[in-house]
Each structure stands twice: as C-alpha cells, then as structure tokens.
Scaffold this active site. Structure first.
Site, PDB file in Angstrom:
ATOM      1  N   VAL A 149       8.964 -23.513   0.454  1.00 38.37           N
ATOM      2  CA  VAL A 149       9.198 -22.728   1.663  1.00 38.37           C
ATOM      3  C   VAL A 149       8.299 -23.180   2.807  1.00 38.37           C
ATOM      4  O   VAL A 149       8.751 -23.441   3.928  1.00 38.37           O
ATOM      5  CB  VAL A 149       8.993 -21.218   1.370  1.00 38.37           C
ATOM      6  CG1 VAL A 149       8.893 -20.414   2.656  1.00 38.37           C
ATOM      7  CG2 VAL A 149      10.154 -20.710   0.532  1.00 38.37           C
TER       8      VAL A 149
ATOM      9  N   LYS B 109      -1.647 -32.815  -2.783  1.00 35.13           N
ATOM     10  CA  LYS B 109      -0.400 -32.614  -2.037  1.00 35.13           C
ATOM     11  C   LYS B 109      -0.613 -32.942  -0.557  1.00 35.13           C
ATOM     12  O   LYS B 109       0.212 -33.618   0.074  1.00 35.13           O
ATOM     13  CB  LYS B 109       0.054 -31.156  -2.190  1.00 35.13           C
ATOM     14  CG  LYS B 109       1.511 -30.930  -1.922  1.00 35.13           C
ATOM     15  CD  LYS B 109       1.868 -29.462  -2.019  1.00 35.13           C
ATOM     16  CE  LYS B 109       2.537 -29.133  -3.314  1.00 35.13           C
ATOM     17  NZ  LYS B 109       3.104 -27.767  -3.334  1.00 35.13           N
TER      18      LYS B 109
ATOM     19  N   GLU C 237      11.938 -14.947   3.790  1.00 33.72           N
ATOM     20  CA  GLU C 237      12.680 -16.197   3.896  1.00 33.72           C
ATOM     21  C   GLU C 237      13.864 -16.168   2.931  1.00 33.72           C
ATOM     22  O   GLU C 237      13.712 -15.761   1.787  1.00 33.72           O
ATOM     23  CB  GLU C 237      11.744 -17.373   3.565  1.00 33.72           C
ATOM     24  CG  GLU C 237      12.404 -18.719   3.653  1.00 33.72           C
ATOM     25  CD  GLU C 237      13.151 -18.898   4.979  1.00 33.72           C
ATOM     26  OE1 GLU C 237      12.520 -18.765   6.037  1.00 33.72           O
ATOM     27  OE2 GLU C 237      14.363 -19.174   4.954  1.00 33.72           O
TER      28      GLU C 237
ATOM     29  N   GLU D  51      16.938 -23.527  -2.191  1.00 36.69           N
ATOM     30  CA  GLU D  51      16.572 -24.910  -2.484  1.00 36.69           C
ATOM     31  C   GLU D  51      17.848 -25.738  -2.574  1.00 36.69           C
ATOM     32  O   GLU D  51      18.870 -25.265  -3.045  1.00 36.69           O
ATOM     33  CB  GLU D  51      15.769 -24.972  -3.787  1.00 36.69           C
ATOM     34  CG  GLU D  51      14.386 -24.404  -3.595  1.00 36.69           C
ATOM     35  CD  GLU D  51      13.550 -24.345  -4.859  1.00 36.69           C
ATOM     36  OE1 GLU D  51      13.856 -25.073  -5.816  1.00 36.69           O
ATOM     37  OE2 GLU D  51      12.597 -23.549  -4.888  1.00 36.69           O
TER      38      GLU D  51
ATOM     39  N   ALA E  63      30.420 -18.191 -13.375  1.00 38.70           N
ATOM     40  CA  ALA E  63      29.860 -18.001 -14.710  1.00 38.70           C
ATOM     41  C   ALA E  63      29.105 -19.264 -15.124  1.00 38.70           C
ATOM     42  O   ALA E  63      29.425 -20.363 -14.699  1.00 38.70           O
ATOM     43  CB  ALA E  63      30.983 -17.715 -15.692  1.00 38.70           C
TER      44      ALA E  63
ATOM     45  N   CYS F  21      12.730 -17.902  -7.824  1.00 41.38           N
ATOM     46  CA  CYS F  21      12.878 -16.647  -7.071  1.00 41.38           C
ATOM     47  C   CYS F  21      13.547 -15.520  -7.844  1.00 41.38           C
ATOM     48  O   CYS F  21      12.924 -14.475  -8.059  1.00 41.38           O
ATOM     49  CB  CYS F  21      13.648 -16.916  -5.790  1.00 41.38           C
ATOM     50  SG  CYS F  21      12.710 -17.924  -4.643  1.00 41.38           S
TER      51      CYS F  21
ATOM     52  N   LYS G 188      11.677 -13.832 -10.924  1.00 41.60           N
ATOM     53  CA  LYS G 188      10.433 -13.127 -10.568  1.00 41.60           C
ATOM     54  C   LYS G 188      10.701 -11.999  -9.583  1.00 41.60           C
ATOM     55  O   LYS G 188      10.081 -10.934  -9.678  1.00 41.60           O
ATOM     56  CB  LYS G 188       9.389 -14.123 -10.038  1.00 41.60           C
ATOM     57  CG  LYS G 188       9.400 -14.361  -8.558  1.00 41.60           C
ATOM     58  CD  LYS G 188       8.211 -15.173  -8.115  1.00 41.60           C
ATOM     59  CE  LYS G 188       8.401 -15.704  -6.701  1.00 41.60           C
ATOM     60  NZ  LYS G 188       8.621 -14.698  -5.676  1.00 41.60           N
TER      61      LYS G 188
HETATM   62  N1  LIG Z   1      11.445 -21.576  -3.320  1.00 43.32           N
HETATM   63  C1  LIG Z   1      12.386 -20.859  -2.747  1.00 43.32           C
HETATM   64  O1  LIG Z   1      13.568 -21.170  -2.800  1.00 43.32           O
HETATM   65  C2  LIG Z   1      12.017 -19.621  -1.967  1.00 43.32           C
HETATM   66  C3  LIG Z   1      12.964 -19.047  -1.116  1.00 43.32           C
HETATM   67  C4  LIG Z   1      12.601 -17.911  -0.400  1.00 43.32           C
HETATM   68  C5  LIG Z   1      11.344 -17.358  -0.574  1.00 43.32           C
HETATM   69  N2  LIG Z   1      10.451 -17.935  -1.440  1.00 43.32           N
HETATM   70  C6  LIG Z   1       9.130 -17.337  -1.558  1.00 43.32           C
HETATM   71  O2  LIG Z   1       8.214 -18.109  -0.791  1.00 43.32           O
HETATM   72  C7  LIG Z   1       6.935 -18.149  -1.425  1.00 43.32           C
HETATM   73  C8  LIG Z   1       6.540 -19.585  -1.667  1.00 43.32           C
HETATM   74  O3  LIG Z   1       7.466 -20.149  -2.573  1.00 43.32           O
HETATM   75  P1  LIG Z   1       7.491 -21.705  -2.864  1.00 43.32           P
HETATM   76  O4  LIG Z   1       8.679 -21.957  -3.724  1.00 43.32           O
HETATM   77  O5  LIG Z   1       7.348 -22.442  -1.599  1.00 43.32           O
HETATM   78  O6  LIG Z   1       6.154 -21.867  -3.719  1.00 43.32           O
HETATM   79  P2  LIG Z   1       5.399 -23.224  -4.075  1.00 43.32           P
HETATM   80  O7  LIG Z   1       4.690 -22.936  -5.336  1.00 43.32           O
HETATM   81  O8  LIG Z   1       6.342 -24.361  -4.011  1.00 43.32           O
HETATM   82  O9  LIG Z   1       4.346 -23.417  -2.891  1.00 43.32           O
HETATM   83  C9  LIG Z   1       3.242 -22.614  -2.717  1.00 43.32           C
HETATM   84  C10 LIG Z   1       2.145 -23.470  -2.090  1.00 43.32           C
HETATM   85  O10 LIG Z   1       1.080 -22.628  -1.723  1.00 43.32           O
HETATM   86  C11 LIG Z   1      -0.143 -23.327  -1.962  1.00 43.32           C
HETATM   87  N3  LIG Z   1      -1.227 -22.352  -2.059  1.00 43.32           N
HETATM   88  C12 LIG Z   1      -1.444 -21.415  -3.020  1.00 43.32           C
HETATM   89  N4  LIG Z   1      -2.545 -20.703  -2.734  1.00 43.32           N
HETATM   90  C13 LIG Z   1      -3.022 -21.191  -1.565  1.00 43.32           C
HETATM   91  C14 LIG Z   1      -4.145 -20.855  -0.760  1.00 43.32           C
HETATM   92  N5  LIG Z   1      -4.960 -19.867  -1.112  1.00 43.32           N
HETATM   93  N6  LIG Z   1      -4.346 -21.558   0.358  1.00 43.32           N
HETATM   94  C15 LIG Z   1      -3.516 -22.555   0.714  1.00 43.32           C
HETATM   95  N7  LIG Z   1      -2.449 -22.918  -0.004  1.00 43.32           N
HETATM   96  C16 LIG Z   1      -2.203 -22.233  -1.135  1.00 43.32           C
HETATM   97  C17 LIG Z   1       0.142 -24.072  -3.259  1.00 43.32           C
HETATM   98  O11 LIG Z   1      -0.743 -25.155  -3.433  1.00 43.32           O
HETATM   99  C18 LIG Z   1       1.589 -24.513  -3.039  1.00 43.32           C
HETATM  100  O12 LIG Z   1       1.659 -25.781  -2.438  1.00 43.32           O
HETATM  101  C19 LIG Z   1       7.096 -17.320  -2.689  1.00 43.32           C
HETATM  102  O13 LIG Z   1       6.688 -16.000  -2.430  1.00 43.32           O
HETATM  103  C20 LIG Z   1       8.570 -17.356  -2.952  1.00 43.32           C
HETATM  104  O14 LIG Z   1       9.016 -16.246  -3.678  1.00 43.32           O
HETATM  105  C21 LIG Z   1      10.762 -19.047  -2.113  1.00 43.32           C
END
Ligand SMILES: NC(=O)c1ccc[n+]([C@@H]2O[C@H](COP(=O)([O-])OP(=O)(O)OC[C@H]3O[C@@H](n4cnc5c(N)ncnc54)[C@H](O)[C@@H]3O)[C@@H](O)[C@H]2O)c1
Length: 536
Positions: A11, A35, A150, A154, A271, A279, A282
């Site tokens: 995200v 990263k 958001e 993906e 199906a 997402c 969780k």
């Molecule tokens: N992946 C999806 O499709 C999606 C869609 C909508 C919403 N979300 C939500 O968005 C959020 C992020 O999801 P994601 O899939 O991008 O997760 P992700 O695990 O891919 O990315 C999270 C990032 O945050 C970084 N991080 C963690 N703690 C940190 C800190 N204290 N300081 C700086 N960086 C830190 C991690 O290193 C990682 O790179 C989640 O809450 C998820 O539910 C995800």
C-alpha cells in the site's frame, strides 16, 4: 503538497509513487533498511503492474526514500501511515506498528501535521493515534488525525489508486477535509486521466470518483465492513458450490444466473479455494473481534471464516479422491500466490494446500510466474522443487493442481500436459477450464462446484487411478465420500492435440474483469456424454 508516507509495502509504495505521479512531493519512509536500499537503487521489491514505471518516472525527484520516519515527517505537511496491521493470536489487529509511527511523528513534529491513517485499522484507532501523539509530546492543535482507508487490490493496485471508485475521508474539521480533497483532486475530478503521460484508465473505472466525507469512526468501519462483505460473497458462492456438487449442478451457470441480477452483480461470485491474501482473513477476524469487544456478536462472520477454511479441506479431499493415496505422490502445482497478478503469498490458499500435501509426504514441483522467490522462503522443504515453467512442473507428475488464477494458466496446451503427466488427472481449484474440454482431451478433471469428469482407463491399467468398479459411469463423489457424485464418462481419447483456446466461464470472467467487464456468458456446462443425464 509535501507528503510523507510511512511504510513502503504494497500500500505505502503504491500510494507514495501515485502521489508523486499526480504532482506531489513525496518522501517514503520504511524501517526495513534493505527495502529502502533497494528502492534507492531503483529496485522495485513487489510485483505490481505500472509500479516500476511510475517509480522510475519520479524517483530522485518528486519521490525519495528514507529509513528515517522523523526526517520524512519534518519535511512534510501530511503524513500517511501505511504500515502493516497483522492479526494477533486473539484475532484482533496488531496496532503496535501504527503506535510506533505515531510516536515517531509526535517526536518530530515541527509545525501543523495532518496525520492520515491509511493502514486498515479497527474503529477507535483514530482516537488512539491522537492520544498516543499527545502522550509523546505532540502539542494539541498542532496535528489532526484523519482516517483514509485504502481499497486498492493487489495486481491492479496502481490503477485502483489512480482511478478509485471512492476516496473515503473520516475527519472532524473542514481544514482536514479540504487538505485531503486537494491531495486527491486530480484523481477525483478526472484531470489526471487527461494528462498525456497518464497511466491508462481501466475501462470499468469511473470518470469521476466519489469523495466521501464521514466521521473517523465511520471511515474505519467502511473499510472493515467492505472487506467483510466481499469475503462473505466469496464464502457464499463457495457454499453454493458445495450444494452444486451434491446435486449435480454447475456453479459457473448458477453464479452467472445469480450475478445477472443487477441488485447482486457478478463480482466476487467466483467459486474456488476461498479468499486469502493479507487483507480479507485478517480484516474479517479483526472486524469480528472489534464488534465483540464493543458488545456485538457478529456470528455471520464466524460462518464466513468457517466456510472459507472448509473450502481448502474440501479441495484436499478431492486430491485424495483423485489419487487414492498421497504418500510418495509427485504433484505438479501451478500457482502459489494468493491470486493471480501478484507475488504476495500471505495467507495464500495455494500455499496452505501445498503445506498440507507436503505434510502427507507428497513431493511437489511448483511453478508461479511471480511468487516463487517468496514461496522458497515460506516453503523451505526438501520435497518441493521449483520449475521454470508450467510444463517443466508437469513432467512425470501424478496429477496437475491449478491453485492460482493466473491468466497464463487459462490457456495451457492440454495435449502437451497430458503427454507429460504420469496420470491424466487435473485438479483445478480455480475453475479455469471447461470440464467438457478436459474430457475431450482424455483428462480426469476435478474442479469446484461442478461435476467431476473422470476419464476411462485405456491401454495401460497401471498408469491409471484405481477405480471402484468397472462401470462406464464412475460415480466419484467430489467430496470423496464414494457416493452421490455425478461423473461424466469420456472415451479416453486424447483430444485433437491442439492448443485448447476455449476458456471456462471463470477464466472468461477473469479476462473480462481484467478488462473491466465481468460477464460470464460462455456456454461451459459439463454436458454428459452418451446421453447420460447426471441426475440419473
Ligand atoms: N495489501 C493490500 O492489498 C492492502 C489493501 C488495502 C489496505 N491494506 C492495509 O494497508 C496496510 C499495509 O499493508 P501492506 O500490504 O502494504 O503491508 P506490507 O507488510 O507490505 O508493508 C508494511 C511496511 O511497513 C513497514 N513498517 C512496519 N513498521 C514500520 C515502522 N515502525 N516504521 C516504518 N516502516 C514500518 C514494513 O517494513 C513494511 O515495508 C495494512 O493495514 C493493510 O491491511 C492493504
């Protein structure tokens, strides 16, 4: 506007690059040093269409990367929190990363900051972030916390972000609402789409998006309720698929008929192996838990989760039905990602099924177009090998399992597949093929919510799955209980040796939804051979 995005995952990275793409000055922070180093070196760590393109367009200019959240905060007026919110053992959302970022923002505050919750969080998190910032020294009046969930998916994350259905903003002041409106204005009013270098607008996207302003609590609930609703649709259609198997109906026909009702619509009525990813599992669990904590037992969600878990078990039963014993069997697996077009394997049904099969002492030759590197870390086991392509995986395998709906898997050369497999058995957890087509190629075909097609043993009995009787019609229950199934007898011929070119309704729907439509009007039902009606 000057924007910080904290978290550069699926995200955060998409949001940061997209904000730069629509004209903002963006600094993206992450505490994962490797990263950030990769991003600074121009390496894009995730598989996402158009992302490398927009990152390279802006990297080093409107888009920079840092390991210091505080540096990013000091340089910005608006700070988006996009860190992970995984599940705790109790099923709630783990908000420790969000709290950690709130602390960092508070400590770096050097003027008014709009703090934006972009991570998916339970209701009340906005208030908790506000409190955490005050506790860590941020002066009241120097910041406001806004909820901006958001909804990107993906695989289509960049276009979802640049051409959203809606932008939801939960806030309590006009100042915050106006700042958020300004940030998103090029994607809300459609001006971005008219730029000559714009990433192309998907056909199905709206010309003008909705800006939905709500309270923070409503915004938080909108996200959880949206994901829970979508997960419910998936579990619903999978439950209907189970009924279809029991009565000899075809879930693709049923879903097409149900989805044609405008009140229902055809999206998320496919199906398969159930929902997965980072997402839905969780968020459904977190929503259920937060509702319970607030005094409401959301039992519907218990059932959504149960059906989803059962779906994987049902598929494993089909593998057992098709192969009799599992120990020592070599299986070709196509697909490890939780869905097509992504390298994400978090909560992937495919990975769960592979783990279960490895535990049964099967050996696996797996292929996925994007997720193999991640899978190698998750599935470090000597009984799994990774193939260079789908046909390499099939070589001398006892059966082929299709576990992810990659488009690449919708047009396999079936004659070649049959010649490579030791037994002509295909188990398709994504309904990518027409059962009749598979029958025509002499393949035994087990899918979801449709009649199993079992090819008749031909010349070499040792190369065939043992069957329970010598009848022409082999009644093998899709549920593996030896009765009540409806199988189509085929004459075991090899098909015509040509590339198939004919997709199932599910595969057509995949293509259609990738192109914006979602119609599934193909005639793909399993027509019994020899005039045998499956209900007889
Ligand atoms: N992946 C999806 O499709 C999606 C869609 C909508 C919403 N979300 C939500 O968005 C959020 C992020 O999801 P994601 O899939 O991008 O997760 P992700 O695990 O891919 O990315 C999270 C990032 O945050 C970084 N991080 C963690 N703690 C940190 C800190 N204290 N300081 C700086 N960086 C830190 C991690 O290193 C990682 O790179 C989640 O809450 C998820 O539910 C995800």
């Amino acid at each position: 506007m000057k924007i910080a995005v904290v978290g550069s995952g699926y995200v955060g990275l998409v949001a940061a690059a997209s904000f730069a793409e629509i004209g903002h000055q963006v600094i993206c922070a992450d505490n994962d040093l490797q990263k950030v180093a990769a991003l600074q070196a121009g390496i894009v760590p995730i598989h996402e269409k158009f992302l490398p393109e927009i990152i390279s367009r802006h990297c080093g200019e409107r888009l920079t990367f840092t390991t210091s959240t505080q540096e990013a905060v000091r340089a910005s007026e608006v700070v988006f929190i996009a860190v992970g919110t995984p599940t705790t053992e109790a099923g709630a959302a783990d908000l420790s990363h969000v709290e950690c970022v709130a602390r960092d923002i508070a400590r770096a505050i050097n003027g008014f900051k709009l703090v934006v919750e972009k991570s998916t969080v339970p209701v009340y998190t906005n208030e908790w972030v506000h409190r955490a910032m005050l506790l860590n020294g941020a002066p009241e009046g120097q910041f406001e916390v806004v909820s901006n969930p958001e909804f990107l998916r993906e695989g289509t994350a960049v276009t979802d972000f640049l051409y959203p259905d809606r932008v939801v903003v939960g806030c309590s002041s006009e100042r915050a609402a106006q700042m958020m409106c300004e940030i998103y204005s090029p994607v809300i009013d459609g001006t971005y789409a008219n730029e000559p270098t714009a990433i192309p607008r998907p056909e199905e996207s709206l010309l003008v998006s909705q800006f939905i302003q709500t309270s923070a609590r409503s915004a938080e609930l909108i996200k959880h309720a949206s994901n829970a609703f979508l997960a419910m649709r998936v579990s619903f259609i999978n439950a209907v698929a189970n009924v279809c198997e029991l009565v000899g109906a075809d879930i693709e026909e049923v879903a097409r008929g149900v989805g044609a009702d405008k009140r229902i619509g055809s999206r998320f009525l496919r199906a398969g192996l159930g929902y997965g990813g980072s997402c839905f599992p969780k968020d459904v669990s977190a929503f259920k838990t937060v509702a319970q904590e607030c005094g409401y037992e959301f039992r519907l969600l218990d059932e959504v989760i149960r059906i989803n878990e059962d779906q994987r078990q049902a598929f494993l039963r089909k593998v057992r039905t098709a192969l009799w014993t599992l120990k020592g069997k070599r299986l070709a697996v196509l697909g490890l990602a939780f869905k097509g077009d992504t390298d994400d394997i978090r909560e992937s049904p495919a990975v769960a099924i592979v783990k279960a099969l490895l535990a049964q002492e099967c050996s696996i030759a797996a292929y996925d177009p994007a997720a193999m590197e991640r899978a190698k870390v998750e599935l470090a086991c000597e009984n799994i090998s990774y193939a260079d392509g789908p046909y390499e995986a099939m070589h001398q395998a006892d059966a082929l399992l299709i576990l992810t709906d990659w488009e690449e898997f919708t047009s396999l050369d079936l004659a070649r597949a049959k010649s490579l497999l030791r037994y002509p058995i295909v188990l398709d957890g994504r309904n990518l093929y027409d059962p009749e087509l598979m029958a025509g190629h002499g393949l035994s075909y087990y899918s979801v919510g449709r009649t199993a097609v079992v090819s008749k043993p031909v010349a070499d009995p040792e190369s065939q799955v043992p069957v329970q009787n010598g009848n022409d019609i082999q009644a093998i229950s899709p549920n593996g209980n030896g009765h009540n199934g409806h199988a189509v007898h085929t004459n075991g011929h090899n098909g015509n040796g040509h590339h198939n070119g004919s997709l199932s309704a599910a595969a057509k729907a995949m293509k259609a939804s990738a192109n914006g439509g979602a119609s599934t009007n193909g005639s793909n039902h399993a027509i019994p051979k020899n005039g045998n009606h499956p209900r007889k």
